[in-house]
Design an enzyme around this catalytic site. Structure first.
Site, PDB file in Angstrom:
ATOM      1  CD1 TRP B 327      -2.907   1.520   0.849  1.00  0.00           C
ATOM      2  CD2 TRP B 327      -1.344   2.409   2.170  1.00  0.00           C
ATOM      3  NE1 TRP B 327      -3.327   2.770   1.209  1.00  0.00           N
ATOM      4  CE2 TRP B 327      -2.378   3.341   2.018  1.00  0.00           C
ATOM      5  CE3 TRP B 327      -0.250   2.750   2.961  1.00  0.00           C
ATOM      6  CZ2 TRP B 327      -2.366   4.592   2.632  1.00  0.00           C
ATOM      7  CZ3 TRP B 327      -0.222   3.985   3.573  1.00  0.00           C
ATOM      8  CH2 TRP B 327      -1.272   4.897   3.410  1.00  0.00           C
ATOM      9  CG  HIS B 328       3.518   2.309   3.234  1.00  0.00           C
ATOM     10  ND1 HIS B 328       2.851   1.328   3.924  1.00  0.00           N
ATOM     11  CD2 HIS B 328       3.594   3.366   4.071  1.00  0.00           C
ATOM     12  CE1 HIS B 328       2.554   1.772   5.134  1.00  0.00           C
ATOM     13  NE2 HIS B 328       2.994   3.016   5.243  1.00  0.00           N
ATOM     14  N   GLY B 329       3.737   1.792  -1.372  1.00  0.00           N
ATOM     15  CA  GLY B 329       4.341   2.163  -2.647  1.00  0.00           C
ATOM     16  C   GLY B 329       4.559   0.962  -3.526  1.00  0.00           C
ATOM     17  CE1 TYR B 503       4.402   7.419   6.578  1.00  0.00           C
ATOM     18  CE2 TYR B 503       2.495   6.352   5.631  1.00  0.00           C
ATOM     19  CZ  TYR B 503       3.634   6.285   6.389  1.00  0.00           C
ATOM     20  OH  TYR B 503       4.020   5.086   6.939  1.00  0.00           O
ATOM     21  CG  PHE B 506       3.103   6.471   0.946  1.00  0.00           C
ATOM     22  CD1 PHE B 506       4.019   6.022   0.006  1.00  0.00           C
ATOM     23  CD2 PHE B 506       3.568   6.810   2.199  1.00  0.00           C
ATOM     24  CE1 PHE B 506       5.366   5.916   0.325  1.00  0.00           C
ATOM     25  CE2 PHE B 506       4.906   6.688   2.537  1.00  0.00           C
ATOM     26  CZ  PHE B 506       5.801   6.252   1.596  1.00  0.00           C
TER      27      PHE B 506
END
Lengths: 343, 506
Positions: B327-329, B503, B506
């Site tokens: 999900w973060h990247g 963030y 993201f």
């Protein structure tokens, strides 16, 4: 899925106002103190320095010389311009406004918009901005070899609309706030005080009434590095030449007379190869200017000056500027006589 | 638009607040909320105007999905799982296309040695956040939670600018009831706490995080360009990033609380001094709390959680954290980062099970060891998170464990004990001030209360503050001077350049 409604579960913190109105107002006032106090102190200092003429010009760009010229344009915004001089320090320092004025009818106005470090494209852009609002009969440009070299400096970018609104007399404090740069004002204050007063510094901004600066620097009281420097005739940038040609074309279309000149160079550092390059360069300049109905004066060839007229390898002192400008004006005098001034 | 930009602080925010109150006076609640939606969309459009259409399309699609889910429930008496699956799948496909298309195609090309090309897919800002926010809405609606909202209220819930770009990931039942009961007008009594949160948050970002960022960026960039790191520079680079992401995220989370509170909306806490955690389980209760909560409620628990035996629990943990990492990247380093945390969590749970009821496991030396090992594990994971590629990750981790030799900068020569331990002293391009600054920031992270603990009396979130601090904020002139000074310092620090919150990407 647990805890779907935290409000119903009583997890929501007390939504009532945590503080009373008077406490809140007192808090907000105290909160503003650290914000207002330094800002007020700085504003007062700026107002004081501005009132005594010691405040550096608004940093529209990173060049204090350009910024100072913008301030001058702003101050003289109601003055019509009949002859506009544009260019780098070659125009700023080497063109004697008084001599130009003597070759013009008595009630005409000259404005020297020359500024340090401008490349041809930057000078042309500045001239075009000025010409949006002004309607001169002629434009003069004194060039030197460095005007055509690759532009490696940064900090001379500016927003056109911003520049126009500033020089049109927009609200001064707004521009100070918009471009506020503490470091610039701190370092610029000392520099500007000296530059506005003395013509003994190469960076002098002690403008005469036409906007030019006649340097009071004579050999041997010169910067020897600058004195012995050589003009860069090799690294010329084709885009600067294109800009020069486009500018000549622009003036021709606007029916504004264009008089360009090559400034003299000190002879000693110029060797035979450089002389030949200079000759070719001047011939190219002449071709461009004359193809667009202008006149070109080769000061390198037609105005040989000895070292006593120079402040460094290319910048003239006041006496040099007088000599060169006289020769330049004499050469274009017949054309000047035909000018139809619009003011 | 960035929270830490002049245009936001001095133009967007004041104008939005004043106009919000004005619209309330003139047109009432609808007008004020419409303005707030418009302002939030403008805030989003500042980055890339065409993508506003994507946000609006996503909102309409999910709002319509909510209506359909309620309709099927009311008609047939039970919710339609197929409908929910379609709607969630479309959301995930959209997210997958924008966020992962390039990543998957590159991976397939590399693995199969082929040359598929989908062009460069530009990642829309905040897509992960507004997609997750709306998936939670759909799932809760499917489960029968009250979710019949006016379209305007729903829009505001999704695009409300304090949380739109980088969270917290909010849930409809937390925010919409607050929107309904919001008194709308600008209540001056909320401003002291709201502005203080804003000032401290901005200070955390622009003064603390941004001041340490160059050390981590320089380190990771130089390793990426081929420099072989040594022990000391690898640790400094890693600790610098450890501090940077901490204060960056703390700053954003605090600012989001303050910004929402101006409009009488209380956000969930998203950050609670994670480096004070004594275990990885606790770390995830303190770091990006709204994401942890989302992953727990909408992934881990639906997968079975811990209800189907130990092995299944570990598998569920690994799946959840791998997807959380992804999900973060879109990159293998993020997958590894998630996997690493999944592994940490499994080890943590296994250890807890093994040591249950054993007194020695809870003695103070062991507790100290837990703090240390948790922090080191988190630091190692940050290397994976920050590294541009696997080579940077590998070289940094190798250097950190001393595989490239152990050397310190020359200014450490004064500590003779290091020399006796066989440490070499070299001319390493790290200044003493960098070391001291990192030490100071770590001390703040370890020993100081966080802003929400200090602000507990103002109740900045709808959640109760855990472990309230003895240093408590009050609406006193003294605190006002402190907060005002923090804001001035933050604004001055902004003049040296504005950097994105980590963030945001993201």
């Amino acid at each position: 899925m647990a805890n779907l409604d935290p409000i119903a579960d009583g997890q929501v913190a007390n939504a009532e106002a945590p503080v009373g109105k008077s406490v809140a107002i007192r808090y907000l006032l105290a909160f503003a103190v650290p914000l207002i106090f330094p800002a007020a102190l700085i504003a007062l200092a700026l107002i004081y320095l501005h009132s005594v003429g010691k405040l550096a010009p608004v940093p529209l760009t990173g060049s204090i010389s350009f910024n100072e010229k913008a301030e001058l344009l702003r101050r003289d915004r109601h003055m019509p311009i009949d002859v506009l001089a544009v260019g780098s320090s070659m125009t700023l320092d080497n063109l004697d406004g008084q001599i130009v004025k003597e070759h013009l009818p008595g009630d005409t106005n000259l404005f020297n918009a020359g500024s340090f470090g401008l490349k041809i494209s930057q000078s042309a852009h500045l001239a075009q901005l000025i010409l949006r609002k002004r309607n001169p009969a002629a434009v003069i440009m004194v060039t030197g070899p460095e005007d055509f070299t690759v532009n490696t400096q940064s900090g001379l970018d500016y927003d056109d609309g911003d520049f126009e609104s500033f020089t049109d007399g927009g609200f001064y404090p707004w521009f100070v706030a918009r471009h506020f740069d503490m470091a610039y004002y701190r370092s610029g204050m000392k520099e500007i005080r000296l530059d506005r007063r003395s013509r003994r510094d190469y960076g002098s901004l002690a403008f005469d009434k036409y906007g030019g600066v006649l340097l009071n620097i004579h050999f041997p009281h010169v910067n020897m590095v600058r004195w012995n420097a050589r003009a860069d005739l090799i690294h010329s940038d084709p885009t600067e030449w294109d800009a020069f040609e486009s500018f000549a074309e622009f003036l021709h279309q606007r029916k504004i007379a264009f008089y360009a000149a090559q400034s003299p160079l000190r002879k000693t550092p110029v060797n035979a190869e450089m002389a030949s390059l200079m000759k070719a360069r001047c011939a190219r300049l002449a071709r461009i200017v004359e193809a667009h109905g202008g006149a070109f004066f080769d000061g390198f060839d037609r105005c040989p000056l000895d070292d006593s007229y120079f402040a460094d390898y290319a910048h003239l002192n006041a006496q040099g500027a007088e000599k060169f400008t006289t020769a330049f004006m004499d050469a274009i005098d017949p054309e000047l006589k035909t000018l139809q001034f619009k003011h | 638009m960035l929270f830490n930009s002049y245009i936001f602080i001095f133009a967007f925010l004041p104008l939005t607040i004043v106009a919000y109150s004005g619209f309330w006076w003139v047109g009432g609640r609808k007008a004020a909320f419409s303005w707030l939606v418009a302002a939030s969309l403008f805030f989003y459009a500042w980055w890339n105007p065409p993508y506003v259409a994507l946000v609006l399309a996503s909102i309409l699609f999910n709002y319509f999905g909510g209506i359909l889910l309620r309709l099927t429930r009311s008609k047939s008496g039970k919710p339609s799982f197929a409908l929910l699956s379609v709607w969630v799948a479309v959301n995930l496909l959209l997210l997958g296309y924008y966020k992962y298309a390039n990543f998957f195609v590159d991976t397939i090309n590399y693995a199969a040695n082929i040359h598929l090309n989908v062009g460069h897919v530009f990642l829309p800002l905040a897509i992960s956040f507004f997609t997750f926010t709306q998936i939670s809405y759909l799932v809760d609606t499917y489960h029968g939670a009250p979710s019949e909202y006016d379209l305007l209220d729903y829009c505001l819930f999704v695009v409300f600018f304090p949380h739109l770009i980088a969270g917290p990931i909010v849930r409809h039942h937390e925010i919409l009831p607050q929107i309904w009961k919001s008194d709308g007008y600008l209540d001056i009594t909320r401003l002291p706490a709201a502005l203080t949160l804003l000032a401290f948050g901005l200070f955390s970002k622009t003064v603390l995080a941004d001041s340490i960022a160059p050390y981590s960026t320089t380190y990771f960039d130089s390793v990426y360009q081929g420099l072989m790191p040594n022990f000391f520079s690898a640790w400094i680079g890693t600790l610098a990033f450890t501090c940077q992401i901490y204060f960056d995220f703390a700053g954003y989370s605090t600012m989001a609380l303050g910004l929402a509170y101006i409009f009488d909306i209380k956000m969930p806490f998203n950050f609670d001094s994670p480096y004070k955690a004594r275990s990885i389980v606790e770390f995830w209760r303190r770091w990006h709390m709204s994401l942890s909560r989302f992953l727990r409620d909408y992934l881990y628990i639906p997968l079975g959680g811990n209800r189907r035996g130990k092995m299944r629990r570990y598998i569920n943990l690994m799946i959840t954290m791998l997807l959380g990492g992804l999900w973060h990247g879109a990159g293998w380093t993020f997958v590894i980062w998630g996997g690493l945390h999944g592994l940490y969590l499994c080890v943590n749970h296994a250890w807890t099970t093994l040591t249950r009821g054993r007194a020695w496991a809870n003695t103070w030396p062991m507790r100290g060891f837990y703090y240390l090992i948790t922090f080191l594990a988190v630091c190692a994971a940050w290397v994976v998170f920050k590294a541009q590629n696997l080579m940077v990750m590998r070289r940094t981790l190798e250097a950190m464990v001393g595989l490239h030799g152990i050397s310190f900068p020359i200014f450490f020569e004064r500590f003779s004990i290091l020399g006796r331990l066989g440490v070499r002293f070299e001319n390493i391009a790290i200044s003493e001030s960098a070391v001291l600054w990192i030490a100071a920031l770590l001390a703040i992270a370890f020993f100081m209360p966080n802003v929400q603990q200090v602000m507990h009396k103002s109740q900045p979130s709808f959640e109760p503050v855990k472990r309230p601090s003895r240093i408590a904020w009050q609406p006193s002139p003294g605190w006002a001077l402190v907060a005002g000074t923090a804001l001035v310092c933050a604004v001055i620090a902004m003049s040296s350049g504005v950097s994105e919150f980590i963030y945001f990407q993201f």
